[in-house]
Design a protein around this motif. Structure first.
Motif, PDB file in Angstrom:
ATOM      1  N   UNK A 473       0.791  -1.302  -0.133  1.00  0.00           N
ATOM      2  CA  UNK A 473       0.183   0.059   0.077  1.00  0.00           C
ATOM      3  C   UNK A 473       0.880   1.202  -0.037  1.00  0.00           C
ATOM      4  N   UNK A 474       2.057   1.209   0.601  1.00  0.00           N
ATOM      5  CA  UNK A 474       2.830   2.520   0.816  1.00  0.00           C
ATOM      6  C   UNK A 474       3.399   2.654  -0.654  1.00  0.00           C
ATOM      7  N   UNK A 475       3.928   1.730  -1.402  1.00  0.00           N
ATOM      8  CA  UNK A 475       4.515   1.824  -2.726  1.00  0.00           C
ATOM      9  C   UNK A 475       3.310   2.246  -3.718  1.00  0.00           C
ATOM     10  N   UNK A 476       2.040   1.679  -3.706  1.00  0.00           N
ATOM     11  CA  UNK A 476       0.997   2.083  -4.242  1.00  0.00           C
ATOM     12  C   UNK A 476       0.604   3.749  -4.415  1.00  0.00           C
ATOM     13  N   UNK A 477       0.772   4.072  -3.095  1.00  0.00           N
ATOM     14  CA  UNK A 477       0.179   5.386  -2.810  1.00  0.00           C
ATOM     15  C   UNK A 477       1.631   6.296  -2.964  1.00  0.00           C
ATOM     16  N   UNK A 479       4.300   5.598  -5.277  1.00  0.00           N
ATOM     17  CA  UNK A 479       4.659   5.532  -6.633  1.00  0.00           C
ATOM     18  C   UNK A 479       3.605   4.962  -7.393  1.00  0.00           C
ATOM     19  N   UNK A 480       2.503   5.388  -7.590  1.00  0.00           N
ATOM     20  CA  UNK A 480       1.471   4.696  -8.242  1.00  0.00           C
ATOM     21  C   UNK A 480       1.912   4.672  -9.835  1.00  0.00           C
ATOM     22  N   UNK A 481       1.552   3.454 -10.353  1.00  0.00           N
ATOM     23  CA  UNK A 481       1.620   3.339 -11.629  1.00  0.00           C
ATOM     24  C   UNK A 481       0.204   3.684 -12.606  1.00  0.00           C
ATOM     25  N   UNK A 482      -0.060   4.711 -13.070  1.00  0.00           N
ATOM     26  CA  UNK A 482      -1.353   4.919 -13.593  1.00  0.00           C
ATOM     27  C   UNK A 482      -1.442   4.937 -15.021  1.00  0.00           C
ATOM     28  N   UNK A 483      -0.508   4.849 -15.683  1.00  0.00           N
ATOM     29  CA  UNK A 483      -0.275   5.019 -17.285  1.00  0.00           C
ATOM     30  C   UNK A 483      -0.043   3.601 -17.775  1.00  0.00           C
ATOM     31  N   UNK A 484      -0.608   3.016 -18.834  1.00  0.00           N
ATOM     32  CA  UNK A 484      -0.450   1.600 -19.452  1.00  0.00           C
ATOM     33  C   UNK A 484       0.597   2.112 -20.407  1.00  0.00           C
ATOM     34  N   UNK A 485       1.675   1.324 -20.222  1.00  0.00           N
ATOM     35  CA  UNK A 485       2.977   1.418 -20.967  1.00  0.00           C
ATOM     36  C   UNK A 485       3.131   0.105 -21.929  1.00  0.00           C
ATOM     37  N   UNK A 486       3.127   0.324 -23.116  1.00  0.00           N
ATOM     38  CA  UNK A 486       3.183  -0.856 -24.000  1.00  0.00           C
ATOM     39  C   UNK A 486       4.382  -1.779 -23.593  1.00  0.00           C
TER      40      UNK A 486
END
Ligand code: PLP
Length: 486
Positions: A473-477, A479-486
């Protein structure tokens, strides 16, 4: 779950595929040059997913199936009153006479809508025992804020605005209470609770005085306990010249059984989206009307919705008003739903709501008490709080147990709140659940308590069956990855 249903829509995408077919363009294509600033004109096409209509349909249907909601399973999120929202409310909110009117239409053309709002105010007066209501606030927290502004205005009109700077708040309070007091510029004084979970009258007496603007209380409180000394507390605060505010988020426990006015409160907010069954979660919209005693009426937000003979009018002629707190009439659609709910339940139905909510909570509490620490063993109202300290000593904390509940197909209770209970698990079943559902939940909680004894590691790694497993949860908050990279 197969590979296709787990794919992102960008992975399904193939160049040139379309989910629509438009007729050929038979009008002239116009260049944006000279109309839109050059730097705002797109140089290459947006990278949108390209899929067929069926792929699109499946994508969103599969996505919604991954969502957990009240209509998929039991949702005992304490303090949030996740009861069923009857569909008749939705039908009525969608009537074109309600859905298609404009808030700027003249009152002569919206008499029906104003009648509904006026009647809703009357119902909320009857439920609370108060004298006047404003439907403007858009949520519980905004209702709190509106009411504290009323208190502030009252003290200012009495020449006490400079001296009455303090708001008293019990240590069991919802976080919005101190947040509201702070935003209104008040100083916050925390009141300790007794061993039995209710407000300490002695602690109150020590701090109440000529600098007290008011006190914010929740009754029943966030532990699900009715404040036995509420009348005495209100007397003490009133004698010192302060006002009493009721956080009415827990009204599901007292409909037709008790009233904030008789408890000694001067103002209360309702969470229509909790108590009166309008959908919530996901951030709104909500509705948090405030109801007040007569002496606070002049300060309420304008316009007031009033009845003159048999006409409904908007009256802004209240020179001491705190002003508007929300555009137009608050969240009108939410108010329509609450009106429909109140009308379909009737006074007896509303009382039965609270009686059943209390019965359900006490039934669940009785079934779970042998397996979990119960810091407040007395009869509860519509919710109760367990502590996971026994299980924590065995190696599985409250968070682990909450995550494990997801494997059983239940939403988790509210955890780590109220703050005064270590490893808190706050459970609110509501009145709309069948006994079989309560039993299935109790069985799962009991199995989890046994797992904590036999194999706590299984809990530490839960959930095991959800599409996404335990997150960092800490990393998700951070360093969120919110963009899809091909
Ligand atoms: C939900 C709740 C609030 C806040 O209400 P919102 O509508 O979420 O702003 C305040 N106090 C208590 C006790 C609550 O449960």
């Amino acid at each position: 779950m197969n590979k296709l249903t787990d794919q992102l829509i960008f992975e399904v995408s193939r160049p040139g595929r379309r989910a629509y077919s438009l007729p050929t363009n038979d009008v002239e294509t116009v260049s944006l040059e000279g109309i839109v600033p050059t730097h705002l004109i797109r140089q290459k096409a947006a990278e949108l997913p390209e899929v067929s209509e069926l792929q699109l349909m499946r994508h969103y249907t599969n996505l919604s199936n991954k969502n957990f909601g009240l209509e998929t399973g039991f949702y005992p999120l304490g303090s949030c009153t996740m009861k069923y929202n009857p569909k008749v409310n939705e039908d009525i909110a969608r009537y074109s006479g309600f859905a298609n009117i404009h808030p700027l239409q003249s009152p002569e053309t919206t008499q029906g809508a104003l009648e509904l709002l006026y009647d809703l105010q009357e119902y909320l007066k009857a439920v609370s025992g108060m004298d006047a209501v404003s439907l403007q606030p858009a949520a519980g927290a905004q209702g709190e804020w509106t009411a504290l502004l009323l208190f502030k205005q009252y003290h200012e009109q009495n020449g006490d605005g400079q001296t009455r700077r303090k708001i008293l708040i019990p240590d069991s309070a919802h976080g919005t209470n101190p947040a509201t007091a702070a935003i209104c510029g008040f100083e916050i004084v925390e009141i300790k609770s007794n061993e039995d979970g209710t407000v300490s009258v002695d602690a109150l007496k020590e701090v109440v005085g000529p600098d007290t603007a008011g006190m914010m209380m929740t009754n029943p409180n966030t532990l699900g306990l009715f404040e036995q000394n509420i009348k005495q507390i209100a007397e003490i605060v009133h004698e010192a010249g302060g006002l009493m505010y009721c956080d009415g988020a827990n009204s599901n426990a007292i409909l037709g059984l008790s009233q904030p006015s008789t408890m000694g409160f001067d103002a209360v907010h309702f969470n229509l989206h909790k108590t009166f069954s309008t959908p919530h979660g996901g951030g709104g919209p909500g509705s948090g009307p405030v109801a007040v005693k007569e002496f606070l009426r002049p300060y309420l937000p304008v316009p007031h919705i009033e009845k003159e003979d048999d006409k409904y009018v908007l009256n802004s002629n209240y020179p001491q008003t705190i002003g508007r707190v929300k555009g137009y009439f608050g969240n009108f659609g939410v108010n329509v739903r609450a009106y429909a709910y109140i009308r379909s339940m009737g006074p007896d139905g509303l009382r039965q709501v609270s009686e059943d909510a209390i019965l359900n909570a006490n039934y669940l509490k009785a079934r779970l008490e042998p397996y979990y620490d119960t810091p407040y063993p007395q009869v509860c109202k519509h919710e109760f709080v367990l502590s996971g300290t026994r299980q924590k000593k065995l190696g599985a904390n409250t968070k682990d147990m909450a995550k494990r509940l997801l494997d059983y197909g239940f939403y988790a209770p509210t955890v780590y709140f109220p703050l005064i209970v270590a490893e808190a698990l706050m459970i609110e079943p509501t009145e709309t659940e069948a006994k079989e559902t309560l039993d299935a939940f109790a069985d799962a909680m009991i199995e989890i308590a046994q797992t904590a004894e036999e194999n706590p590691a299984l809990l530490n790694e839960a959930p095991h069956s959800t599409p996404v497993k335990r997150l960092d949860e800490t990393t998700a908050a951070r360093k969120p990855i919110v963009k899809f990279e091909r």
